[in-house]
Design a protein around this motif. Sequence first.
Motif, PDB file in Angstrom:
ATOM      1  N   ILE A 223     -14.324  21.907 -97.247  1.00 19.39           N
ATOM      2  CA  ILE A 223     -15.509  22.171 -96.409  1.00 19.39           C
ATOM      3  C   ILE A 223     -15.171  23.157 -95.297  1.00 19.39           C
ATOM      4  O   ILE A 223     -15.891  24.146 -95.075  1.00 19.39           O
ATOM      5  N   VAL A 224     -14.062  22.910 -94.595  1.00 20.38           N
ATOM      6  CA  VAL A 224     -13.678  23.782 -93.483  1.00 20.38           C
ATOM      7  C   VAL A 224     -13.361  25.183 -93.988  1.00 20.38           C
ATOM      8  O   VAL A 224     -13.785  26.188 -93.392  1.00 20.38           O
ATOM      9  N   GLY A 225     -12.609  25.280 -95.097  1.00 18.49           N
ATOM     10  CA  GLY A 225     -12.274  26.587 -95.659  1.00 18.49           C
ATOM     11  C   GLY A 225     -13.506  27.362 -96.078  1.00 18.49           C
ATOM     12  O   GLY A 225     -13.573  28.588 -95.903  1.00 18.49           O
ATOM     13  N   THR A 226     -14.501  26.665 -96.612  1.00 20.07           N
ATOM     14  CA  THR A 226     -15.757  27.312 -97.010  1.00 20.07           C
ATOM     15  C   THR A 226     -16.495  27.856 -95.790  1.00 20.07           C
ATOM     16  O   THR A 226     -16.973  29.007 -95.792  1.00 20.07           O
ATOM     17  N   ILE A 227     -16.598  27.051 -94.747  1.00 23.16           N
ATOM     18  CA  ILE A 227     -17.303  27.474 -93.527  1.00 23.16           C
ATOM     19  C   ILE A 227     -16.612  28.679 -92.887  1.00 23.16           C
ATOM     20  O   ILE A 227     -17.271  29.660 -92.499  1.00 23.16           O
ATOM     21  N   ILE A 228     -15.293  28.626 -92.768  1.00 18.19           N
ATOM     22  CA  ILE A 228     -14.556  29.732 -92.145  1.00 18.19           C
ATOM     23  C   ILE A 228     -14.734  31.007 -92.963  1.00 18.19           C
ATOM     24  O   ILE A 228     -14.923  32.106 -92.416  1.00 18.19           O
ATOM     25  N   THR A 229     -14.677  30.897 -94.288  1.00 15.84           N
ATOM     26  CA  THR A 229     -14.827  32.076 -95.146  1.00 15.84           C
ATOM     27  C   THR A 229     -16.188  32.725 -94.964  1.00 15.84           C
ATOM     28  O   THR A 229     -16.289  33.949 -94.775  1.00 15.84           O
ATOM     29  N   GLU A 230     -17.237  31.908 -94.992  1.00 11.61           N
ATOM     30  CA  GLU A 230     -18.596  32.453 -94.997  1.00 11.61           C
ATOM     31  C   GLU A 230     -19.115  32.795 -93.604  1.00 11.61           C
ATOM     32  O   GLU A 230     -19.928  33.715 -93.460  1.00 11.61           O
ATOM     33  N   LYS A 231     -18.655  32.076 -92.584  1.00 14.98           N
ATOM     34  CA  LYS A 231     -19.185  32.296 -91.237  1.00 14.98           C
ATOM     35  C   LYS A 231     -18.289  33.170 -90.350  1.00 14.98           C
ATOM     36  O   LYS A 231     -18.759  33.718 -89.357  1.00 14.98           O
ATOM     37  N   VAL A 232     -17.011  33.282 -90.700  1.00 20.10           N
ATOM     38  CA  VAL A 232     -16.088  34.047 -89.856  1.00 20.10           C
ATOM     39  C   VAL A 232     -15.497  35.234 -90.611  1.00 20.10           C
ATOM     40  O   VAL A 232     -15.602  36.383 -90.152  1.00 20.10           O
ATOM     41  N   ILE A 233     -14.885  34.971 -91.766  1.00 21.08           N
ATOM     42  CA  ILE A 233     -14.124  36.012 -92.456  1.00 21.08           C
ATOM     43  C   ILE A 233     -15.024  37.085 -93.074  1.00 21.08           C
ATOM     44  O   ILE A 233     -14.803  38.287 -92.864  1.00 21.08           O
ATOM     45  N   GLU A 234     -16.045  36.681 -93.806  1.00 20.63           N
ATOM     46  CA  GLU A 234     -16.907  37.683 -94.442  1.00 20.63           C
ATOM     47  C   GLU A 234     -17.657  38.540 -93.427  1.00 20.63           C
ATOM     48  O   GLU A 234     -17.727  39.766 -93.593  1.00 20.63           O
ATOM     49  N   PRO A 235     -18.228  37.971 -92.363  1.00 19.86           N
ATOM     50  CA  PRO A 235     -18.840  38.838 -91.344  1.00 19.86           C
ATOM     51  C   PRO A 235     -17.827  39.788 -90.703  1.00 19.86           C
ATOM     52  O   PRO A 235     -18.156  40.934 -90.388  1.00 19.86           O
ATOM     53  N   LYS A 236     -16.585  39.321 -90.495  1.00 17.67           N
ATOM     54  CA  LYS A 236     -15.552  40.172 -89.894  1.00 17.67           C
ATOM     55  C   LYS A 236     -15.195  41.326 -90.823  1.00 17.67           C
ATOM     56  O   LYS A 236     -15.024  42.471 -90.380  1.00 17.67           O
TER      57      LYS A 236
END
Length: 514
Positions: free
Chosen positions: A230-243
């Motif tokens: 769950i945490v890895g999914t959130i970080i990927t979609e909300k932090v990494i992809e926008p960055k």
Amino acid sequence: MSKKERPTKERSKGFLGIIENVGNKLPHPAILFVILALMVIVISEIAVRAGLAATFVDARLGEEVTIEAVSLFNGEGLSFIFNNATTNFTGFAPLGTVLVAMLGVGVAEWSGLIGDALKKLIKSVPTALLTSVVVFAGIVSNIASDAGYVVIIPLGAIVFAGAGRHPLAGLAAAFAGVSGGYSANLVIGPTDALLTGITNAALESANIDYEMAVTGNWYFMVVSTFLLTIVGTIITEKVIEPKLGEYKGSYKPDDEPLTDLQHKGLKLAGLSVLVYVFIIGLMLVPENAPLRALNEDTGLMTMDNFLSQGLIFAIFLLFVIPGFVYGKTVGKIKNSNDLVEGMTQSMSSMGGYIVLAFFAAQFISYFSYTNLGMILSVNGAEFLESVGFTGIPLIIAFTLLAAFLDLFLGSASAKWAIMAPIFIPMLFNVGLTPELTQIAYRIADSTSNIITPLMSYFAMVLVFMKRYEPKSGLGTLISTMLPYSMSFLVVWLIMLIGWYFSGLPIGPGSYMTF
């Protein structure tokens, strides 16, 4: 500048942007390892002159050991540098693992099997679940030891690219799962057995009449698997992809629909996998199966040797066989020359990794030879022991210390062999179980792996990253993985604290306190 572009540019100026910019201004990673190796040579001489040493009880040996700093800046050290340069390289653990696995992956990729199979997979997996599937696959892959590094991580990038998303986001999500979630899983794996053996040796060396079961962390690790997904999914979609923003690299996925011949090839390739897995099962599962070997400690025939030594070759065949079947069906492979061509192209793409691995192997070997990492670990552990923390503050401080030390001493077993004899008895005497201490250590070790260049497969991940973003560097990889590392550490610690106060078992018959 459009409004759509502005958030990405603003993010690039933030803390992660600073790390990326500073990191990418460093020399090429290969040259960086040369500089670090030279620094180790100089520091080792300073450490020897200062008389740096450490004494500890080695859990694996069951006896007290004194280690002193060893200089590379003398005749013996210079002889080590020259005489071991070749064996440092050829003995670099990830080198053979990566190249053998990539030979098989190369055939499957060149024949078109991987691309077409993933194209079909992407259409069958709901878009909303794609990130979760990649992270989850990475986490559970550790049952196959290091295989996830050479299989799941590159596939994560390909899956995301095929879905029209940034391939580096897929690579990061897979890397976070494979390495950041290395201690989590749904089943008991080699890591559980390895660390538990060291824990019990530490208990025995301290004359403590207690034995931890290999299943002592199982419940906690099962829940961790879903939490980190769950945490890895959130970080990927909300932090990494926008960055990362929109991908503008040269890699373009094939959007053409599959033909009837390709569908037939996928079916036959899938059938060949089932037959292969069945045959491997026959050679593994029965008690006297040929791939089992006698475990001298237990007196039982186990598959431990296969999992630690033979699995990579099995993975090689797992890709070569269906790759050949698919290529033969669709006409891509007509003869043996075509089969070898697939392997050759795969190896040609690994040239950068081979160069990087040579210099990384030298640096890691020098660091190990000088004992600097071990002295740092022992002295850090003794400092924490002298602080006088108890209960949860002690567990948190121990976890943070272990996470910090993991940046300098990559081997999970070597570091635990040093720390276990100190912390297992210390926490035992204040009412905290060895199961809890081992969990805290595993959290620390896993979350630091994805941001330290000393992690054996870090260079390999960097090479995979350069396939899609040739200008990316060490700073790009570290800044991309830092949000996962920090988030995993914080959330995992919160879960640990909550579990501590709940009083629930963390494994069959295992608890956090006495």
